[in-house]
Each structure stands twice: as structure tokens, then as C-alpha cells.
Motif scaffolding. Sequence first.
Motif, PDB file in Angstrom:
ATOM      1  N   ALA A   1       0.727  -1.099  -0.046  1.00 24.61           N
ATOM      2  CA  ALA A   1      -0.252  -0.008  -0.048  1.00 24.61           C
ATOM      3  C   ALA A   1       0.921   1.132   0.220  1.00 24.61           C
ATOM      4  CB  ALA A   1      -1.002   0.003   1.167  1.00 24.61           C
ATOM      5  N   PRO A   2       1.997   1.454   0.906  1.00 23.18           N
ATOM      6  CA  PRO A   2       2.585   2.446   0.829  1.00 23.18           C
ATOM      7  C   PRO A   2       3.230   2.770  -0.526  1.00 23.18           C
ATOM      8  CG  PRO A   2       3.131   1.474   2.651  1.00 23.18           C
ATOM      9  CD  PRO A   2       2.348   0.426   1.749  1.00 23.18           C
ATOM     10  N   LEU A   3       3.638   1.602  -1.224  1.00 21.34           N
ATOM     11  CA  LEU A   3       4.477   1.906  -2.583  1.00 21.34           C
ATOM     12  C   LEU A   3       3.394   2.471  -3.400  1.00 21.34           C
ATOM     13  CD1 LEU A   3       6.779   1.460  -4.622  1.00 21.34           C
ATOM     14  CD2 LEU A   3       5.847  -0.788  -4.767  1.00 21.34           C
ATOM     15  N   ILE A   4       2.266   1.740  -3.565  1.00 21.39           N
ATOM     16  CA  ILE A   4       1.245   2.272  -4.521  1.00 21.39           C
ATOM     17  C   ILE A   4       0.667   3.495  -4.223  1.00 21.39           C
ATOM     18  CG2 ILE A   4      -1.158   1.551  -5.257  1.00 21.39           C
ATOM     19  CD1 ILE A   4      -0.633  -1.221  -5.014  1.00 21.39           C
ATOM     20  N   HIS A   5       0.629   3.862  -2.901  1.00 13.50           N
ATOM     21  CA  HIS A   5       0.225   5.344  -2.538  1.00 13.50           C
ATOM     22  C   HIS A   5       1.314   6.147  -2.949  1.00 13.50           C
ATOM     23  CE1 HIS A   5      -0.500   8.864  -0.055  1.00 13.50           C
ATOM     24  NE2 HIS A   5      -1.824   8.424  -0.076  1.00 13.50           N
ATOM     25  N   SER A   6       2.549   5.988  -3.032  1.00 10.46           N
ATOM     26  CA  SER A   6       3.730   7.014  -3.315  1.00 10.46           C
ATOM     27  C   SER A   6       3.614   7.223  -4.900  1.00 10.46           C
ATOM     28  CB  SER A   6       4.923   6.442  -2.949  1.00 10.46           C
ATOM     29  OG  SER A   6       5.063   6.738  -1.399  1.00 10.46           O
ATOM     30  N   MET A   7       3.106   5.864  -5.571  1.00  8.94           N
ATOM     31  CA  MET A   7       3.428   5.998  -6.956  1.00  8.94           C
ATOM     32  C   MET A   7       2.131   6.950  -7.600  1.00  8.94           C
ATOM     33  SD  MET A   7       6.237   4.237  -7.660  1.00  8.94           S
ATOM     34  CE  MET A   7       6.042   3.805  -9.512  1.00  8.94           C
ATOM     35  N   LEU A   8       1.075   6.533  -7.179  1.00  9.32           N
ATOM     36  CA  LEU A   8      -0.156   7.336  -7.598  1.00  9.32           C
ATOM     37  C   LEU A   8      -0.101   8.673  -7.433  1.00  9.32           C
ATOM     38  CD1 LEU A   8      -2.825   4.558  -6.788  1.00  9.32           C
ATOM     39  CD2 LEU A   8      -2.063   5.291  -9.286  1.00  9.32           C
ATOM     40  N   ASN A   9       0.686   9.171  -6.351  1.00 12.65           N
ATOM     41  CA  ASN A   9       0.457  10.465  -5.976  1.00 12.65           C
ATOM     42  C   ASN A   9       1.839  11.318  -6.228  1.00 12.65           C
ATOM     43  OD1 ASN A   9      -2.197  11.010  -4.401  1.00 12.65           O
ATOM     44  ND2 ASN A   9      -1.328   8.943  -3.385  1.00 12.65           N
ATOM     45  N   GLU A  10       2.581  10.670  -6.797  1.00 12.12           N
ATOM     46  CA  GLU A  10       3.910  11.252  -7.523  1.00 12.12           C
ATOM     47  C   GLU A  10       4.779  11.593  -6.372  1.00 12.12           C
ATOM     48  OE1 GLU A  10       3.051  14.359 -10.131  1.00 12.12           O
ATOM     49  OE2 GLU A  10       2.971  12.935 -11.931  1.00 12.12           O
ATOM     50  N   GLY A  11       5.200  10.424  -5.399  1.00 10.34           N
ATOM     51  CA  GLY A  11       5.840  10.891  -4.307  1.00 10.34           C
ATOM     52  C   GLY A  11       5.130  10.677  -3.027  1.00 10.34           C
ATOM     53  N   GLY A  12       6.004  10.891  -1.867  1.00  7.79           N
ATOM     54  CA  GLY A  12       5.321  10.812  -0.491  1.00  7.79           C
ATOM     55  C   GLY A  12       6.121  10.429   0.501  1.00  7.79           C
ATOM     56  N   SER A  13       6.047   9.714   1.392  1.00  2.78           N
ATOM     57  CA  SER A  13       7.013   9.424   2.346  1.00  2.78           C
ATOM     58  C   SER A  13       8.068   8.479   1.846  1.00  2.78           C
ATOM     59  CB  SER A  13       6.042   8.980   3.902  1.00  2.78           C
ATOM     60  OG  SER A  13       5.553   7.806   3.530  1.00  2.78           O
ATOM     61  N   LEU A  14       7.582   7.581   1.076  1.00  2.38           N
ATOM     62  CA  LEU A  14       8.538   6.566   0.534  1.00  2.38           C
ATOM     63  C   LEU A  14       9.271   6.862  -0.583  1.00  2.38           C
ATOM     64  CD1 LEU A  14       8.834   3.502   1.073  1.00  2.38           C
ATOM     65  CD2 LEU A  14       7.102   2.839  -0.562  1.00  2.38           C
ATOM     66  N   LEU A  15       9.027   7.880  -1.696  1.00  2.00           N
ATOM     67  CA  LEU A  15       9.764   7.874  -2.821  1.00  2.00           C
ATOM     68  C   LEU A  15       9.503   9.438  -3.259  1.00  2.00           C
ATOM     69  CD1 LEU A  15       8.166   5.083  -5.021  1.00  2.00           C
ATOM     70  CD2 LEU A  15      10.704   5.150  -4.020  1.00  2.00           C
ATOM     71  N   ARG A  16      10.635  10.061  -3.729  1.00  2.00           N
ATOM     72  CA  ARG A  16      10.506  11.492  -4.096  1.00  2.00           C
ATOM     73  C   ARG A  16       9.898  11.556  -5.292  1.00  2.00           C
ATOM     74  NH1 ARG A  16      16.647  10.860  -3.882  1.00  2.00           N
ATOM     75  NH2 ARG A  16      16.089  11.550  -6.127  1.00  2.00           N
ATOM     76  N   LYS A  17       9.177  12.644  -5.459  1.00  2.00           N
ATOM     77  CA  LYS A  17       8.625  12.927  -6.746  1.00  2.00           C
ATOM     78  C   LYS A  17       9.359  12.757  -7.959  1.00  2.00           C
ATOM     79  CE  LYS A  17       5.558  16.409  -9.180  1.00  2.00           C
ATOM     80  NZ  LYS A  17       4.872  17.783  -9.057  1.00  2.00           N
ATOM     81  N   ASP A  18      10.361  13.285  -8.037  1.00  2.00           N
ATOM     82  CA  ASP A  18      11.471  12.989  -9.481  1.00  2.00           C
ATOM     83  C   ASP A  18      11.597  11.424  -9.515  1.00  2.00           C
ATOM     84  OD1 ASP A  18      13.125  13.296  -6.823  1.00  2.00           O
ATOM     85  OD2 ASP A  18      14.797  13.693  -8.508  1.00  2.00           O
ATOM     86  N   THR A  19      11.686  10.756  -8.597  1.00  2.00           N
ATOM     87  CA  THR A  19      11.874   9.322  -8.570  1.00  2.00           C
ATOM     88  C   THR A  19      10.804   8.630  -9.203  1.00  2.00           C
ATOM     89  OG1 THR A  19      13.496   9.291  -6.802  1.00  2.00           O
ATOM     90  CG2 THR A  19      12.548   7.105  -7.411  1.00  2.00           C
ATOM     91  N   VAL A  20       9.590   8.972  -8.963  1.00  2.00           N
ATOM     92  CA  VAL A  20       8.140   8.241  -9.393  1.00  2.00           C
ATOM     93  C   VAL A  20       8.265   8.775 -10.651  1.00  2.00           C
ATOM     94  CG1 VAL A  20       5.870   8.096  -9.175  1.00  2.00           C
ATOM     95  CG2 VAL A  20       7.349   8.150  -7.050  1.00  2.00           C
ATOM     96  N   ILE A  21       8.307   9.934 -11.028  1.00  2.00           N
ATOM     97  CA  ILE A  21       8.130  10.472 -12.549  1.00  2.00           C
ATOM     98  C   ILE A  21       9.285   9.692 -13.427  1.00  2.00           C
ATOM     99  CG2 ILE A  21       8.459  12.430 -13.991  1.00  2.00           C
ATOM    100  CD1 ILE A  21       7.318  14.075 -11.689  1.00  2.00           C
ATOM    101  N   ASP A  22      10.334   9.563 -12.853  1.00  2.00           N
ATOM    102  CA  ASP A  22      11.320   8.867 -13.726  1.00  2.00           C
ATOM    103  C   ASP A  22      11.106   7.330 -13.759  1.00  2.00           C
ATOM    104  OD1 ASP A  22      13.719   9.005 -15.191  1.00  2.00           O
ATOM    105  OD2 ASP A  22      14.961   8.182 -13.523  1.00  2.00           O
ATOM    106  N   MET A  23      10.630   6.726 -12.899  1.00  2.00           N
ATOM    107  CA  MET A  23      10.085   5.178 -12.845  1.00  2.00           C
ATOM    108  C   MET A  23       9.094   5.169 -13.915  1.00  2.00           C
ATOM    109  SD  MET A  23      10.371   4.362  -9.054  1.00  2.00           S
ATOM    110  CE  MET A  23      10.090   2.420  -9.072  1.00  2.00           C
ATOM    111  N   LEU A  24       8.158   6.098 -14.034  1.00  2.00           N
ATOM    112  CA  LEU A  24       6.985   5.832 -14.929  1.00  2.00           C
ATOM    113  C   LEU A  24       7.129   6.450 -16.195  1.00  2.00           C
ATOM    114  CD1 LEU A  24       4.142   6.313 -12.059  1.00  2.00           C
ATOM    115  CD2 LEU A  24       5.216   4.407 -12.918  1.00  2.00           C
ATOM    116  N   SER A  25       8.006   7.249 -16.325  1.00  2.00           N
ATOM    117  CA  SER A  25       8.173   7.745 -17.807  1.00  2.00           C
ATOM    118  C   SER A  25       8.732   6.621 -18.808  1.00  2.00           C
ATOM    119  CB  SER A  25       9.585   8.754 -17.917  1.00  2.00           C
ATOM    120  OG  SER A  25       9.144   9.761 -16.727  1.00  2.00           O
ATOM    121  N   LEU A  26       8.030   6.869 -19.943  1.00  2.00           N
ATOM    122  CA  LEU A  26       8.294   5.864 -21.102  1.00  2.00           C
ATOM    123  C   LEU A  26       9.808   5.596 -21.330  1.00  2.00           C
ATOM    124  CD1 LEU A  26       7.170   3.838 -23.159  1.00  2.00           C
ATOM    125  CD2 LEU A  26       6.969   5.658 -24.798  1.00  2.00           C
ATOM    126  N   LYS A  27      10.650   4.584 -21.339  1.00  2.00           N
ATOM    127  CA  LYS A  27      11.942   4.219 -21.666  1.00  2.00           C
ATOM    128  C   LYS A  27      12.093   3.339 -22.798  1.00  2.00           C
ATOM    129  CE  LYS A  27      13.230   6.408 -17.594  1.00  2.00           C
ATOM    130  NZ  LYS A  27      13.369   7.894 -17.492  1.00  2.00           N
TER     131      LYS A  27
END
Length: 132
Positions: free
Chosen positions: A5-31
Motif C-alpha cells: 500500500a505505501p508503494l502504490i500510494h507513493s506511485m499514484l501520488n507522485e511521491g510521498g514518504s516512501l519515494l521522491r516525486k522526481d523518482t516516481v516521475i522517472d520510474m513511470l516515464s516511457l523508456k
Amino acid sequence: ASDFAPLIHSMLNEGGSLLRKDTVIDMLSLKNEGQIGIESKIGAGIGWKIGRTHDGRRFYNHEGGGGGFTTEIRMYPDSDVGFVVMMNTWSLNMAEVKLAHIVCEIVHESACHPDSFLHSQLRVCSEAELEK
């Protein structure tokens, strides 16, 4: 599954206590473009496959399995919904992974349709959690 749940929450909210916003954006960007996996036909980010449902809704997923288990993590950012499916089975023909994809689609469609039983139950659960 609740550990995800914390991972999914961070991913859906572009960051949070688990991941930084720039990390989430990078992970979900088309590579990488093109079909990756069974249902993800757009491509992949970092650790996440990218696809669209039969009616065009975007999703991110990561599936896997091995000796005795199958998992599917799927997020629908436009609906702000994520799921984790875990099964104690696995086979070489990937039937369990295909089944996990189908389960995610059925639950997502039911949860997001305002007249569905599942949607009403999720609303009741959410209201009960808010009252705590």
C-alpha cells in the motif's frame, strides 16, 4: 498485500514518504517503446510496464512469478486506484499471470463504476475509515 500500500500510494501520488516525486516521475516515464509482457503494449519505464485497457485507460503494472507464486501489481493513475494480486501457484504457460490481469481489470471496472456493488462497498469502507 497490504505491505504494498505505501508503494502504490507513493506511485499514484507522485511521491510521498516512501519515494521522491522526481523518482516516481522517472520510474513511470516511457523508456522503451513496444509490447513488454502480456498486456503492456505501450512500453516500459523503470520497473513498470505501461499499457492501456480495452477502453483506453492507462495502467502501470509489474507482474512476476516463480516456483509456487504469481503476483501482479497494477495501478490506474486516472482512477487513482491500485491493486496487488498474489496467488500460490505458477505454471510455464503463464495462465496465472493472465488470470491476474483479468482480475485487475474486473475489479477496476467494478470499483470505478458508480452503480456497481463493489463501488458501493468500497465507498462504505472508505467512509468507515474516515470516521475512525
